[in-house]
Design a protein around this motif. Structure first.
Motif, PDB file in Angstrom:
ATOM      1  N   GLY A 149       0.808  -1.225   0.000  1.00  0.00           N
ATOM      2  CA  GLY A 149       0.000   0.000   0.000  1.00  0.00           C
ATOM      3  C   GLY A 149       0.830   1.258   0.000  1.00  0.00           C
ATOM      4  N   ASN A 150       0.549   2.141   0.967  1.00  0.00           N
ATOM      5  CA  ASN A 150       1.237   3.438   1.009  1.00  0.00           C
ATOM      6  C   ASN A 150       2.524   3.407   1.829  1.00  0.00           C
ATOM      7  OD1 ASN A 150       0.106   3.199   3.542  1.00  0.00           O
ATOM      8  ND2 ASN A 150      -0.789   5.235   3.584  1.00  0.00           N
ATOM      9  N   HIS A 151       2.958   2.225   2.240  1.00  0.00           N
ATOM     10  CA  HIS A 151       4.237   2.133   2.952  1.00  0.00           C
ATOM     11  C   HIS A 151       5.380   2.386   1.967  1.00  0.00           C
ATOM     12  CE1 HIS A 151       2.224  -0.560   6.205  1.00  0.00           C
ATOM     13  NE2 HIS A 151       1.925   0.720   6.331  1.00  0.00           N
ATOM     14  N   PHE A 152       6.404   3.067   2.425  1.00  0.00           N
ATOM     15  CA  PHE A 152       7.474   3.448   1.495  1.00  0.00           C
ATOM     16  C   PHE A 152       8.804   3.639   2.194  1.00  0.00           C
ATOM     17  CE2 PHE A 152       5.540   7.570   2.781  1.00  0.00           C
ATOM     18  CZ  PHE A 152       6.663   8.226   3.273  1.00  0.00           C
ATOM     19  N   ILE A 153       9.857   3.662   1.378  1.00  0.00           N
ATOM     20  CA  ILE A 153      11.202   4.078   1.787  1.00  0.00           C
ATOM     21  C   ILE A 153      11.619   5.174   0.819  1.00  0.00           C
ATOM     22  CG2 ILE A 153      13.619   3.409   2.102  1.00  0.00           C
ATOM     23  CD1 ILE A 153      12.575   0.498   2.456  1.00  0.00           C
ATOM     24  N   GLU A 154      12.133   6.280   1.334  1.00  0.00           N
ATOM     25  CA  GLU A 154      12.534   7.381   0.467  1.00  0.00           C
ATOM     26  C   GLU A 154      13.900   7.939   0.850  1.00  0.00           C
ATOM     27  OE1 GLU A 154       8.221   9.302  -0.833  1.00  0.00           O
ATOM     28  OE2 GLU A 154       9.379  10.286   0.741  1.00  0.00           O
ATOM     29  N   PRO A 205       4.688  13.362   5.977  1.00  0.00           N
ATOM     30  CA  PRO A 205       5.094  13.131   4.592  1.00  0.00           C
ATOM     31  C   PRO A 205       4.047  13.612   3.588  1.00  0.00           C
ATOM     32  CG  PRO A 205       4.197  11.121   5.498  1.00  0.00           C
ATOM     33  CD  PRO A 205       4.163  12.140   6.608  1.00  0.00           C
ATOM     34  N   GLY A 206       4.529  14.109   2.461  1.00  0.00           N
ATOM     35  CA  GLY A 206       3.645  14.371   1.338  1.00  0.00           C
ATOM     36  C   GLY A 206       3.568  13.137   0.459  1.00  0.00           C
ATOM     37  N   SER A 207       3.047  13.281  -0.738  1.00  0.00           N
ATOM     38  CA  SER A 207       2.988  12.148  -1.659  1.00  0.00           C
ATOM     39  C   SER A 207       4.353  11.935  -2.307  1.00  0.00           C
ATOM     40  CB  SER A 207       1.929  12.396  -2.728  1.00  0.00           C
ATOM     41  OG  SER A 207       2.250  13.547  -3.481  1.00  0.00           O
ATOM     42  N   MET A 208       4.478  10.906  -3.131  1.00  0.00           N
ATOM     43  CA  MET A 208       5.771  10.475  -3.632  1.00  0.00           C
ATOM     44  C   MET A 208       6.429  11.459  -4.608  1.00  0.00           C
ATOM     45  SD  MET A 208       4.304   7.322  -5.937  1.00  0.00           S
ATOM     46  CE  MET A 208       5.852   6.694  -6.540  1.00  0.00           C
ATOM     47  N   GLY A 209       5.744  12.497  -5.037  1.00  0.00           N
ATOM     48  CA  GLY A 209       6.359  13.448  -5.954  1.00  0.00           C
ATOM     49  C   GLY A 209       6.388  14.864  -5.428  1.00  0.00           C
ATOM     50  N   VAL A 254      12.015  12.161  -9.636  1.00  0.00           N
ATOM     51  CA  VAL A 254      12.037  11.187  -8.540  1.00  0.00           C
ATOM     52  C   VAL A 254      12.314   9.805  -9.125  1.00  0.00           C
ATOM     53  CG1 VAL A 254      10.765  10.150  -6.628  1.00  0.00           C
ATOM     54  CG2 VAL A 254      10.338  12.543  -7.262  1.00  0.00           C
ATOM     55  N   GLU A 255      13.308   9.113  -8.594  1.00  0.00           N
ATOM     56  CA  GLU A 255      13.617   7.751  -9.022  1.00  0.00           C
ATOM     57  C   GLU A 255      12.629   6.814  -8.330  1.00  0.00           C
ATOM     58  OE1 GLU A 255      14.699   4.379 -10.505  1.00  0.00           O
ATOM     59  OE2 GLU A 255      15.656   6.223 -11.228  1.00  0.00           O
ATOM     60  N   CYS A 256      11.634   6.356  -9.101  1.00  0.00           N
ATOM     61  CA  CYS A 256      10.574   5.529  -8.542  1.00  0.00           C
ATOM     62  C   CYS A 256       9.896   4.749  -9.659  1.00  0.00           C
ATOM     63  CB  CYS A 256       9.533   6.390  -7.823  1.00  0.00           C
ATOM     64  SG  CYS A 256       8.647   7.532  -8.924  1.00  0.00           S
ATOM     65  N   VAL A 262      14.359   9.508  -4.222  1.00  0.00           N
ATOM     66  CA  VAL A 262      14.146   8.095  -4.492  1.00  0.00           C
ATOM     67  C   VAL A 262      12.942   7.647  -3.684  1.00  0.00           C
ATOM     68  CG1 VAL A 262      15.082   5.752  -4.246  1.00  0.00           C
ATOM     69  CG2 VAL A 262      16.605   7.645  -4.878  1.00  0.00           C
ATOM     70  N   CYS A 263      12.069   6.860  -4.300  1.00  0.00           N
ATOM     71  CA  CYS A 263      10.899   6.336  -3.563  1.00  0.00           C
ATOM     72  C   CYS A 263      10.702   4.864  -3.904  1.00  0.00           C
ATOM     73  CB  CYS A 263       9.654   7.136  -3.910  1.00  0.00           C
ATOM     74  SG  CYS A 263       8.170   6.535  -3.044  1.00  0.00           S
ATOM     75  N   VAL A 264      10.703   4.028  -2.864  1.00  0.00           N
ATOM     76  CA  VAL A 264      10.381   2.608  -2.982  1.00  0.00           C
ATOM     77  C   VAL A 264       9.029   2.410  -2.339  1.00  0.00           C
ATOM     78  CG1 VAL A 264      11.002   0.269  -2.288  1.00  0.00           C
ATOM     79  CG2 VAL A 264      12.795   1.912  -2.934  1.00  0.00           C
TER      80      VAL A 264
END
Length: 413
Positions: free
Chosen positions: A174-179, A318-322, A369-371, A409-411
């Motif tokens: 889901g919305n779990h991430f590493i950045e 946190p904001g969104s991935m971008g 963003v590298e994703c 970077v976003c995983v």
């Protein structure tokens, strides 16, 4: 900006929502919660508020004499961790794909094989340090021993409990991430978002169902079946609180484990440049229960998608991935129960985002963003979330911004 009156049940509902969207069905959920007889003083609503399973995400619910398990949810202890490194923008290569790939290899993420033996989101063989962490007993019973005691009383969670060794140190879905992010001073941060994995989910669903069964047995009518509660003083309540605390501790340890894995990757890419990574390290829950004192009473405070923000507390929004994310310091606003938002908050459901957001729009929104740029992450694309700038503007009396971070970077899970 200050609080706004959003409605009333037995107690009023106050929101820090000026300038942000609040959907009608979220307001309906909030009004149902405010009708419960054991809510103390008022319900506080954060600017990232949106409808959620069980209870509204972005709400702070003080209760006396009971806890609503579905208000806590099934991702018990979900939260954020951030570490400031010694790596700077000038140290970074032009192409960050290799770093993302190495992070993805170091931290299992996602879910395949229906969670079975070939699940890519779990360890095929648990690392030795995972076993050591779960079995460590320096200051009392180990995490594994304490969980075994919980399972002995509630064997319904035994299957999930057996998998903690291969889930600890893994990201989830889901919305779990590493950045990796850059702050205003061009310093690299590691930031991650995760919770208590399969065991937390099982603890949550198990006690939600037990609470619902009790409501039926006692002929208690509720404004929403998901508001089934467990009364304080019962054996089930004590067991639930014990399991909650265990899952919250496991979630925090899980984030710490993953952070060490990511920092090891960065250490190989930038030898000698990591520096003292404990200089600024935040590890905070945003889905949890704590016993706190508010408005003259000791309450069980459920933060459902909200971060503790007492005066001086460090937190992560946190904001969104971008977009952007923020390291913040709490102002101790008592009317918010010393809380702030836990993120930007969804503006679209996952299904709606997949239907409305095109791949071209996602690629443009995550430019730089590298994703992942494919259809698997459309439900997490920036357009699916509220503008983080509006969310931050609505809570200036709750937190002050210490660092502003931009994703590199976003995983995604």
């Amino acid at each position: 900006m200050g609080k706004q009156f959003l409605g009333k049940g037995v107690v009023p509902i106050f929101g820090w929502t000026e300038g942000v969207q609040v959907e009608d069905r979220a307001l309906g959920q909030l009004r149902n919660v405010a009708r419960m007889p054991f809510i103390h003083h008022h319900v506080a609503v954060m600017p990232d508020v949106h409808w959620g399973m069980g209870a509204t995400i972005g709400s702070v619910i003080p209760t006396v004499g009971a806890i609503i398990p579905a208000a806590v949810g099934v991702d018990i202890g979900c939260g954020m961790m951030a570490v400031k490194t010694g790596v700077r923008a000038v140290d970074l290569p032009d192409n960050l794909h290799a770093i993302r790939s190495d992070i993805e290899n170091a931290v299992p993420h996602g879910r395949t094989d229906n969670g079975g033996p070939n699940d890519r989101g779990a360890w095929s063989e648990a690392p030795e340090r995972a076993a050591n962490m779960l079995s460590s007993a320096d200051s009392g019973p180990s995490m594994r021993t304490r969980l075994e005691a919980i399972v002995a009383k509630h064997p319904g969670i035994s299957r999930a409990a057996a998998r903690i060794g291969i889930h600890v140190g893994t990201l989830g879905t889901g919305n779990h991430f590493i950045e990796l992010c850059l702050d205003e001073n061009q310093v690299v941060w590691v930031m991650l978002h995760s919770g208590s994995r399969g065991i937390g989910n099982k603890i949550g669903t198990y006690f939600i169902e037990r609470a619902k069964q009790d409501m039926q047995r006692w002929f208690i009518n509720l404004p929403d079946v998901d508001l089934a509660y467990i009364p304080e003083g019962s054996t089930l309540f004590d067991d639930y609180v014990d399991a909650l605390h265990w899952a919250q501790e496991f979630a925090q340890a899980n984030r710490d484990f993953m952070m060490r894995s990511v920092l090891a990757v960065l250490g190989r890419h930038f030898p000698g440049k990591l520096g003292h990574v404990d200089e600024v390290a935040v590890n905070c829950h945003h889905n949890y229960v704590a016993k706190e004192q508010h408005f003259g009473k000791s309450v069980w405070l459920t933060r459902k998608g909200a971060v503790r923000a007492r005066e001086g507390d460090m937190g992560i929004i946190p904001g969104s991935m971008g977009t952007r994310s923020y390291i913040v310091k709490g102002k101790g606003n008592v009317e918010s129960f010393c809380s702030c938002s836990h993120g930007a908050g969804r503006a679209m459901s996952r299904r709606e985002a997949i239907r409305k957001i095109s791949l071209a729009e996602h690629e443009a929104a995550t430019d730089g963003v590298e994703c992942k740029k494919d259809a698997s992450v459309l439900d997490e694309s920036p357009a699916a979330y509220k503008p983080i700038e509006a969310v931050m503007a609505a809570q200036t009396d709750l937190v002050e911004i210490v660092y502003e971070l931009k994703q590199l970077v976003c995983v995604k899970g």
